[in-house]
Design a protein around this motif. Structure first.
Motif, PDB file in Angstrom:
ATOM      1  N   TRP A  10     -54.862  -1.500 -29.337  1.00  0.00           N
ATOM      2  CA  TRP A  10     -55.040  -2.956 -29.305  1.00  0.00           C
ATOM      3  C   TRP A  10     -54.417  -3.692 -30.478  1.00  0.00           C
ATOM      4  O   TRP A  10     -54.082  -4.856 -30.372  1.00  0.00           O
ATOM      5  N   PHE A  11     -54.324  -3.023 -31.612  1.00  0.00           N
ATOM      6  CA  PHE A  11     -53.961  -3.767 -32.815  1.00  0.00           C
ATOM      7  C   PHE A  11     -52.674  -3.275 -33.454  1.00  0.00           C
ATOM      8  O   PHE A  11     -52.455  -3.448 -34.639  1.00  0.00           O
ATOM      9  N   SER A  12     -51.811  -2.670 -32.641  1.00  0.00           N
ATOM     10  CA  SER A  12     -50.574  -2.165 -33.222  1.00  0.00           C
ATOM     11  C   SER A  12     -49.727  -3.307 -33.783  1.00  0.00           C
ATOM     12  O   SER A  12     -48.905  -3.090 -34.655  1.00  0.00           O
ATOM     13  N   TRP A  13     -49.963  -4.534 -33.282  1.00  0.00           N
ATOM     14  CA  TRP A  13     -49.157  -5.653 -33.785  1.00  0.00           C
ATOM     15  C   TRP A  13     -49.296  -5.836 -35.290  1.00  0.00           C
ATOM     16  O   TRP A  13     -48.379  -6.275 -35.951  1.00  0.00           O
ATOM     17  N   ARG A  14     -50.474  -5.463 -35.844  1.00  0.00           N
ATOM     18  CA  ARG A  14     -50.650  -5.719 -37.267  1.00  0.00           C
ATOM     19  C   ARG A  14     -49.690  -4.884 -38.116  1.00  0.00           C
ATOM     20  O   ARG A  14     -49.116  -5.368 -39.088  1.00  0.00           O
ATOM     21  N   SER A  15     -49.526  -3.612 -37.750  1.00  0.00           N
ATOM     22  CA  SER A  15     -48.653  -2.776 -38.559  1.00  0.00           C
ATOM     23  C   SER A  15     -47.178  -3.026 -38.233  1.00  0.00           C
ATOM     24  O   SER A  15     -46.315  -2.771 -39.066  1.00  0.00           O
ATOM     25  N   LEU A  16     -46.900  -3.524 -37.035  1.00  0.00           N
ATOM     26  CA  LEU A  16     -45.506  -3.735 -36.642  1.00  0.00           C
ATOM     27  C   LEU A  16     -44.978  -5.088 -37.083  1.00  0.00           C
ATOM     28  O   LEU A  16     -43.777  -5.295 -37.196  1.00  0.00           O
ATOM     29  N   GLU A  17     -45.893  -6.024 -37.335  1.00  0.00           N
ATOM     30  CA  GLU A  17     -45.492  -7.367 -37.724  1.00  0.00           C
ATOM     31  C   GLU A  17     -44.848  -7.339 -39.113  1.00  0.00           C
ATOM     32  O   GLU A  17     -45.358  -6.714 -40.025  1.00  0.00           O
ATOM     33  N   ARG A  18     -43.706  -8.012 -39.224  1.00  0.00           N
ATOM     34  CA  ARG A  18     -43.058  -8.073 -40.535  1.00  0.00           C
ATOM     35  C   ARG A  18     -43.478  -9.306 -41.300  1.00  0.00           C
ATOM     36  O   ARG A  18     -43.779 -10.320 -40.697  1.00  0.00           O
TER      37      ARG A  18
ATOM     38  N   TYR B  83     -48.136 -16.191 -32.631  1.00  0.00           N
ATOM     39  CA  TYR B  83     -49.319 -15.341 -32.692  1.00  0.00           C
ATOM     40  C   TYR B  83     -48.905 -13.911 -32.368  1.00  0.00           C
ATOM     41  O   TYR B  83     -48.507 -13.620 -31.240  1.00  0.00           O
ATOM     42  N   PRO B  84     -48.995 -13.016 -33.354  1.00  0.00           N
ATOM     43  CA  PRO B  84     -48.452 -11.669 -33.154  1.00  0.00           C
ATOM     44  C   PRO B  84     -49.192 -10.855 -32.101  1.00  0.00           C
ATOM     45  O   PRO B  84     -48.668  -9.869 -31.605  1.00  0.00           O
ATOM     46  N   TRP B  85     -50.426 -11.264 -31.753  1.00  0.00           N
ATOM     47  CA  TRP B  85     -51.182 -10.497 -30.760  1.00  0.00           C
ATOM     48  C   TRP B  85     -50.902 -10.990 -29.335  1.00  0.00           C
ATOM     49  O   TRP B  85     -51.432 -10.446 -28.377  1.00  0.00           O
ATOM     50  N   ARG B  86     -50.099 -12.029 -29.213  1.00  0.00           N
ATOM     51  CA  ARG B  86     -49.766 -12.546 -27.890  1.00  0.00           C
ATOM     52  C   ARG B  86     -48.320 -12.229 -27.568  1.00  0.00           C
ATOM     53  O   ARG B  86     -47.465 -12.251 -28.460  1.00  0.00           O
ATOM     54  N   THR B  87     -48.037 -12.029 -26.281  1.00  0.00           N
ATOM     55  CA  THR B  87     -46.652 -11.850 -25.881  1.00  0.00           C
ATOM     56  C   THR B  87     -45.933 -13.182 -26.019  1.00  0.00           C
ATOM     57  O   THR B  87     -46.555 -14.224 -26.252  1.00  0.00           O
ATOM     58  N   VAL B  88     -44.610 -13.132 -25.875  1.00  0.00           N
ATOM     59  CA  VAL B  88     -43.799 -14.340 -26.001  1.00  0.00           C
ATOM     60  C   VAL B  88     -44.306 -15.424 -25.045  1.00  0.00           C
ATOM     61  O   VAL B  88     -44.580 -16.557 -25.456  1.00  0.00           O
ATOM     62  N   ILE B  89     -44.479 -15.062 -23.767  1.00  0.00           N
ATOM     63  CA  ILE B  89     -44.874 -16.100 -22.810  1.00  0.00           C
ATOM     64  C   ILE B  89     -46.283 -16.610 -23.113  1.00  0.00           C
ATOM     65  O   ILE B  89     -46.561 -17.806 -22.994  1.00  0.00           O
ATOM     66  N   ASP B  90     -47.176 -15.718 -23.550  1.00  0.00           N
ATOM     67  CA  ASP B  90     -48.529 -16.162 -23.872  1.00  0.00           C
ATOM     68  C   ASP B  90     -48.551 -17.053 -25.117  1.00  0.00           C
ATOM     69  O   ASP B  90     -49.454 -17.868 -25.289  1.00  0.00           O
ATOM     70  N   ASN B  91     -47.572 -16.871 -25.998  1.00  0.00           N
ATOM     71  CA  ASN B  91     -47.422 -17.813 -27.103  1.00  0.00           C
ATOM     72  C   ASN B  91     -47.030 -19.186 -26.583  1.00  0.00           C
ATOM     73  O   ASN B  91     -47.559 -20.203 -27.023  1.00  0.00           O
ATOM     74  N   VAL B  92     -46.079 -19.193 -25.639  1.00  0.00           N
ATOM     75  CA  VAL B  92     -45.577 -20.478 -25.143  1.00  0.00           C
ATOM     76  C   VAL B  92     -46.656 -21.213 -24.342  1.00  0.00           C
ATOM     77  O   VAL B  92     -46.734 -22.437 -24.372  1.00  0.00           O
ATOM     78  N   THR B  93     -47.518 -20.476 -23.654  1.00  0.00           N
ATOM     79  CA  THR B  93     -48.558 -21.146 -22.858  1.00  0.00           C
ATOM     80  C   THR B  93     -49.758 -21.577 -23.702  1.00  0.00           C
ATOM     81  O   THR B  93     -50.668 -22.210 -23.176  1.00  0.00           O
TER      82      THR B  93
ATOM     83  N   ARG C  17     -42.285  -9.547 -24.087  1.00  0.00           N
ATOM     84  CA  ARG C  17     -42.204  -8.823 -25.355  1.00  0.00           C
ATOM     85  C   ARG C  17     -43.200  -9.415 -26.345  1.00  0.00           C
ATOM     86  O   ARG C  17     -43.747 -10.482 -26.126  1.00  0.00           O
ATOM     87  N   PHE C  18     -43.382  -8.699 -27.445  1.00  0.00           N
ATOM     88  CA  PHE C  18     -44.228  -9.211 -28.525  1.00  0.00           C
ATOM     89  C   PHE C  18     -43.342  -9.746 -29.647  1.00  0.00           C
ATOM     90  O   PHE C  18     -42.198  -9.301 -29.803  1.00  0.00           O
ATOM     91  N   PRO C  19     -43.862 -10.693 -30.427  1.00  0.00           N
ATOM     92  CA  PRO C  19     -43.042 -11.299 -31.483  1.00  0.00           C
ATOM     93  C   PRO C  19     -42.401 -10.279 -32.422  1.00  0.00           C
ATOM     94  O   PRO C  19     -41.266 -10.476 -32.853  1.00  0.00           O
ATOM     95  N   TYR C  20     -43.122  -9.183 -32.727  1.00  0.00           N
ATOM     96  CA  TYR C  20     -42.534  -8.233 -33.684  1.00  0.00           C
ATOM     97  C   TYR C  20     -41.291  -7.547 -33.132  1.00  0.00           C
ATOM     98  O   TYR C  20     -40.554  -6.902 -33.854  1.00  0.00           O
ATOM     99  N   GLU C  21     -41.042  -7.678 -31.839  1.00  0.00           N
ATOM    100  CA  GLU C  21     -39.831  -7.094 -31.261  1.00  0.00           C
ATOM    101  C   GLU C  21     -38.644  -8.053 -31.362  1.00  0.00           C
ATOM    102  O   GLU C  21     -37.552  -7.727 -30.923  1.00  0.00           O
ATOM    103  N   LEU C  22     -38.872  -9.258 -31.876  1.00  0.00           N
ATOM    104  CA  LEU C  22     -37.851 -10.301 -31.887  1.00  0.00           C
ATOM    105  C   LEU C  22     -37.292 -10.528 -33.287  1.00  0.00           C
ATOM    106  O   LEU C  22     -37.998 -10.353 -34.277  1.00  0.00           O
ATOM    107  N   SER C  23     -36.033 -10.951 -33.350  1.00  0.00           N
ATOM    108  CA  SER C  23     -35.436 -11.314 -34.639  1.00  0.00           C
ATOM    109  C   SER C  23     -35.966 -12.676 -35.072  1.00  0.00           C
ATOM    110  O   SER C  23     -36.605 -13.385 -34.292  1.00  0.00           O
ATOM    111  N   GLY C  24     -35.696 -13.029 -36.333  1.00  0.00           N
ATOM    112  CA  GLY C  24     -36.170 -14.299 -36.867  1.00  0.00           C
ATOM    113  C   GLY C  24     -35.696 -15.492 -36.053  1.00  0.00           C
ATOM    114  O   GLY C  24     -36.459 -16.405 -35.754  1.00  0.00           O
TER     115      GLY C  24
END
Lengths: 255, 262
Positions: free
Chosen positions: A247-255, B88-98, B130-137
């Motif tokens: 559930w929380f992998s985003w925390r470690s992957l977030e830059r 929001y890093p816990w939301r996917t791209v589309i869930d961020n937009v919504t 995708r999730f934000p951490y998969e995206l470039s700046g």
């Protein structure tokens, strides 16, 4: 390959134990593995536990107590931590008291628990509660404080009300840290239960079992009980870690 | 749509000292479909000004009205895009937009459709799950733009949104932003410390002086888009804006002047 390396020391210890047991030749000081393993491979049998409950019954009793105290701690500590992380006033109001109580070991509460709740289930749950409460509370406060101000401001400019900010930003944003608090809290609760079951008037539980075995001089049963305590502790920790990855992998992957 | 800022000042209290005057007597009117930049060196209060307009900070004196009404940060008439990554890093791209649409209780399906429309606009439809951490700046800031646009605000407030990006990405996003702006015709208020960026993007450039931030001059930029950064007219306006800043500020190192890209 990593696995041979991580298994090397345990194997050496077991071999060393067997060798030492052979030379010491006193099952009260160090019983041979051959007297411990039969107990472990018959977890449902009461024949190996000197007439008290089986390993599984004892483990179930301990787990139920831990789960009760742990859940109670979580139900109180998480909302309180969110409140303290959000409100400067609440934080200042409670912080000194919490800092005062926190260093007191859970077991130092045993006499007071007995005085307040008498012998039995409630006293044990109380000790476990004390053990789990502080790590959950402190991690929740940290988690809430680690929520980026920008996340909250984005939500507000997008029309979020107070409750939206709480449920859609603060809670998910702090969840990984809260989860860590739950993991640590459960670990401590599990350690507490063993000692809490040494309180008078208890007749089931892994802590009770190893003390009971000691009174009969059955060191092999003590060790079997300790092995079960350790294995359950590892398994639950692994469950928490799996949840973290899931559930929380985003925390470690977030830059 | 008219945003009117009148005599706005902002003081920050300092314990046992005279308060710091961050903004002084700012008056500005922004109209429909305008692209206005607020330009000034670090510490001139330009971000503070934008935050006050967004309703995230309050002014010490003066007033801001949007179509005659005072500002409420939760009104969804404005959306802000921040310099730091704010997805929001816990939301996917589309869930961020919504997200903003959820706040307005838009149904799940319509919200998804609107979000996809804006993700298409910023060219990231295929990254919806995708999730934000998969995206470039640069991609993250595009998503932030889509998230802000999705609530269909009257004004888009942008606080150095490309400040953290490398020069190439920055130029590309500036170009894309103008394309989006031309398609949607939203009013944009854009804070930057880059003269080049301000001249490239805006209809008008509000040049602020440092400490306290006052309006030095509002420069009209009549150049037709797309603008050529190497043209003499572009250079002339850039020179003028640069002069305005140089005469009013001492800490020149705060200013980033981008060389014209070839």
């Amino acid at each position: 390959m990593r696995s041979p390396r991580i298994l090397l020391l345990p194997v050496l210890l077991i071999v060393g134990w067997e060798v030492a047991a052979y030379f010491i030749d006193n099952p009260f000081v160090l019983p041979s593995l051959s007297t411990v393993i039969p107990i472990l491979i018959h977890p449902f049998s009461t024949e190996y536990t000197l007439g008290t409950g089986s390993l599984v019954e004892n483990a179930a009793a301990s787990l139920f107590r831990v789960a009760s105290g742990f859940l109670l701690a979580a139900i109180i500590a998480i909302p309180l931590g969110i409140g303290m992380g959000r409100s400067r006033f609440l934080h200042d109001f409670l912080d000194s008291t919490i800092e005062l109580l926190r260093p007191i070991p859970p077991l130092a509460w045993v006499p007071l628990a007995l005085a307040w709740f008498k012998i039995g289930f409630v006293s044990i749950v109380f000790i476990i509660f004390i053990g789990a409460f502080f790590p959950i509370l402190l991690n929740t406060i940290d988690g809430v404080k680690s929520v980026k101000k920008t996340w909250v401001e984005v939500a507000e400019t997008l029309g979020a009300r107070e409750t939206d900010v709480l449920t859609k930003v603060i809670l998910p944003g702090s969840a990984p840290t809260v989860w860590t608090g739950l993991r640590v809290g459960f670990g401590i609760a599990w350690m507490c239960v063993v000692a809490a079951e040494w309180m008078p008037g208890i007749s089931l539980g892994l802590g009770y079992l190893i003390l009971y075995a000691y009174n009969f001089g059955q060191t092999n049963l003590i060790i079997a009980g300790m092995v079960v305590i350790g294995v359950i502790g590892i398994l639950i920790d692994q469950v928490f870690r799996a949840g973290e990855r899931r559930w929380f992998s985003w925390r470690s992957l977030e830059r | 749509m008219t945003l009117v800022i009148q005599d706005l000042s902002k003081e920050f209290p300092v314990p046992n000292q005279v308060p710091i005057l961050a903004l002084s007597t700012i008056s500005l009117t922004v109209g429909e479909e305008e692209f206005v930049s607020i330009l000034g060196p670090s510490g001139c209060g330009k971000t503070t000004l934008l935050r006050i307009i967004a309703g995230l900070d309050s002014a010490t004196s003066g007033s801001i009205t949007l179509d005659g009404e005072t500002i409420d940060r939760r009104s969804s008439q404005m959306a802000m895009i921040f310099q730091e990554y704010s997805l929001y890093p816990w939301r996917t791209v589309i869930d961020n937009v919504t997200f903003g649409l959820e706040m307005q209780n838009t149904g799940k399906k319509p919200a998804r459709d609107i979000a996809m429309k804006y993700l298409n606009l910023v060219g990231l439809a295929e990254f919806a799950d995708r999730f934000p951490y998969e995206l470039s700046g640069g991609m993250r800031q595009r998503v932030a733009v889509a998230r802000a646009m999705a609530i269909e605000p009257k004004i888009l407030l942008m606080d150095e949104p490309f400040g953290a990006l490398d020069a190439q990405t920055r130029n590309m996003l500036q170009k894309e932003l103008l394309e989006i702006w031309e398609k949607t015709k939203k009013t944009v208020l854009f804070v930057t410390h880059s003269v080049d960026e301000a001249v490239y993007l805006s209809d008008r450039i509000v040049v602020l002086t440092p400490r306290p931030g006052c309006i030095r001059e509002i420069v009209e930029n009549p150049l037709a888009r797309p603008r050529d950064r190497t043209s003499p007219e572009f250079a002339r306006i850039r020179r003028h804006v640069l002069d305005l800043i140089n005469e009013s500020s001492q800490p020149k190192e705060d200013l980033i002047v981008h060389p014209p890209s070839l």
